[in-house]
Design a protein around this motif. Structure first.
Motif, PDB file in Angstrom:
ATOM      1  N   TYR A 276       0.831  -1.208   0.000  1.00 41.17           N
ATOM      2  CA  TYR A 276       0.000   0.000   0.000  1.00 41.17           C
ATOM      3  C   TYR A 276       0.865   1.257   0.000  1.00 41.17           C
ATOM      4  O   TYR A 276       0.592   2.207  -0.757  1.00 41.17           O
TER       5      TYR A 276
ATOM      6  N   SER B 221       7.596   4.205  -7.303  1.00 40.78           N
ATOM      7  CA  SER B 221       6.746   4.578  -6.178  1.00 40.78           C
ATOM      8  C   SER B 221       6.801   6.077  -5.933  1.00 40.78           C
ATOM      9  O   SER B 221       7.855   6.708  -6.072  1.00 40.78           O
TER      10      SER B 221
ATOM     11  N   SER C 188       2.319   1.803  -3.378  1.00 41.50           N
ATOM     12  CA  SER C 188       1.378   2.063  -4.460  1.00 41.50           C
ATOM     13  C   SER C 188       1.092   3.550  -4.636  1.00 41.50           C
ATOM     14  O   SER C 188       1.322   4.365  -3.728  1.00 41.50           O
ATOM     15  N   ARG C 189       0.584   3.889  -5.798  1.00 41.97           N
ATOM     16  CA  ARG C 189       0.189   5.272  -6.068  1.00 41.97           C
ATOM     17  C   ARG C 189      -1.023   5.669  -5.224  1.00 41.97           C
ATOM     18  O   ARG C 189      -1.129   6.820  -4.796  1.00 41.97           O
ATOM     19  N   LEU C 190      -1.924   4.709  -4.985  1.00 40.45           N
ATOM     20  CA  LEU C 190      -3.078   5.006  -4.139  1.00 40.45           C
ATOM     21  C   LEU C 190      -2.624   5.419  -2.747  1.00 40.45           C
ATOM     22  O   LEU C 190      -3.154   6.377  -2.172  1.00 40.45           O
ATOM     23  N   GLY C 191      -1.635   4.717  -2.208  1.00 44.27           N
ATOM     24  CA  GLY C 191      -1.118   5.060  -0.887  1.00 44.27           C
ATOM     25  C   GLY C 191      -0.511   6.450  -0.869  1.00 44.27           C
ATOM     26  O   GLY C 191      -0.763   7.244   0.049  1.00 44.27           O
TER      27      GLY C 191
ATOM     28  N   TYR D 140      -1.089   8.976  -3.007  1.00 41.87           N
ATOM     29  CA  TYR D 140      -2.115   9.997  -3.217  1.00 41.87           C
ATOM     30  C   TYR D 140      -2.982  10.182  -1.973  1.00 41.87           C
ATOM     31  O   TYR D 140      -3.436  11.299  -1.685  1.00 41.87           O
ATOM     32  N   SER D 141      -3.226   9.099  -1.238  1.00 44.28           N
ATOM     33  CA  SER D 141      -4.014   9.209  -0.007  1.00 44.28           C
ATOM     34  C   SER D 141      -3.290  10.064   1.020  1.00 44.28           C
ATOM     35  O   SER D 141      -3.896  10.927   1.669  1.00 44.28           O
TER      36      SER D 141
END
Length: 328
Positions: free
Chosen positions: A11, A91, A14-17, A19-20
């Motif tokens: 996580y 990353s 990841s890009r989601l992590g 961006y979050s």
């Protein structure tokens, strides 16, 4: 590692992590803008009277401008890593770490200040230096441009002067140091002043060494203590992560050693300048956050299979607590 640890590592990678983390940090910056009660403090000035970046600009425009510059800095960081594979990973964790560190210092993220400009210009100069690796002849124009930016910046914020010798050393690290590159660098330092003199923007009377008030003398005790804590923890994290990463960097190939070596040089120089020019801390803090974020992401990449997430989570947690303190 346990399955839960591997899931957390994935996580964070990841890009989601990333961006979050960035979204949470920017939300925190907006909260700080409405809650934190910070004065418009002087942060040092340039070498030319009248081109000073001495104080913050107040109002909503200042907040929008500060957030926009923070976004531009993050864009520059991502571009450098993408173009030159600086961290040898795709990353974007360093963006999340940087955003969290910035959120803990509302004094530089909720008001326009010279520190964001310093960070953006130095990152631009780093990108130019990376692009001239082993190009002592064809790269002279970009070296000239890098030093022109650093020299012009010193007119409005004297903190740039400390990076002149750093980037001269960077020419050697990029294996492009020669008489031509030295001449290009020196010419780049002279040209902005020569142009200013020719147009009458600069005179002998307008050149002065800054003697502005310390930012800490203009803050109340709680805000000064919070900023001091941010600085101390950032410096400690920077030194520990940088020294730890250097052990692994020596095993890289020549190109990667040169690229990460320049990052290490800029990081150490910023740490030293921050401690020497303590009164002008806001001019260095955004760039220091950039360097430490890069080092944290590099540490995570190197130690991803050895619970590297622990150090990153501790860093994020500490700066979240510092952010909460800033709201008091």
């Amino acid at each position: 590692m346990k399955p839960s640890e591997r899931a957390l590592t994935r996580y964070l990678r990841s890009r989601l992590g990333a961006y979050s983390l960035v979204a949470i940090a920017f939300l925190g910056m907006l909260i700080s803008a409405g809650v934190a009660q910070l004065p418009a403090v002087a942060t040092g000035r340039g070498l030319v009277t009248g081109l000073s970046s001495a104080s913050f600009i107040g109002g909503g425009f200042s907040l929008i401008g500060a957030l926009a510059l923070t976004g531009c800095i993050m864009g520059a960081m991502a571009l450098i890593n993408s173009a030159f594979n600086l961290l040898r990973t795709s990353s974007l964790l360093f963006l999340g770490v940087f955003a969290f560190m910035e959120a803990a210092s509302p004094i530089v993220t909720t008001r326009l200040s010279s520190g964001s400009v310093v960070a953006l210009v130095v990152l631009g100069a780093m990108g130019l230096m990376y692009s001239v690796y082993q190009q002592p002849v064809s790269g002279t124009k970009r070296i000239f441009l890098a030093f022109t930016l650093l020299s012009a910046g010193s007119m409005g914020q004297y903190a740039f002067v400390g990076y002149w010798p750093v980037f001269l050393a960077g020419c050697a690290q990029m294996r492009c140091f020669s008489f031509r590159t030295l001449l290009a660098a020196l010419t780049g330092l002279v040209v902005p002043w020569w142009i200013g003199w020719g147009f009458g923007w600069i005179t002998l009377d307008s050149i002065t060494f800054p003697s502005g008030l310390s930012v800490f003398s203009q803050l109340d005790s709680i805000d000064a203590a919070q900023l001091t804590a941010v600085l101390i923890l950032t410096v400690i994290a920077g030194f520990v992560l940088t020294l730890t990463n250097m052990v692994k960097i020596y095993s890289y190939n020549a190109r990667s050693r040169s690229f990460t070596g320049l990052l290490v040089t800029v990081t150490i120089a910023t740490l030293i300048l921050t401690m020497i020019d303590f009164a002008n801390i806001t001019a260095y803090l955004p760039l220091l956050n950039c360097c430490v974020a890069f080092q944290a992401a590099l540490f995570f990449r190197i130690n991803a299979e050895n619970r590297g997430y622990i150090a990153v989570c501790i860093l994020l947690g500490v700066f979240f607590l510092l952010f909460a303190w800033s709201l008091l």
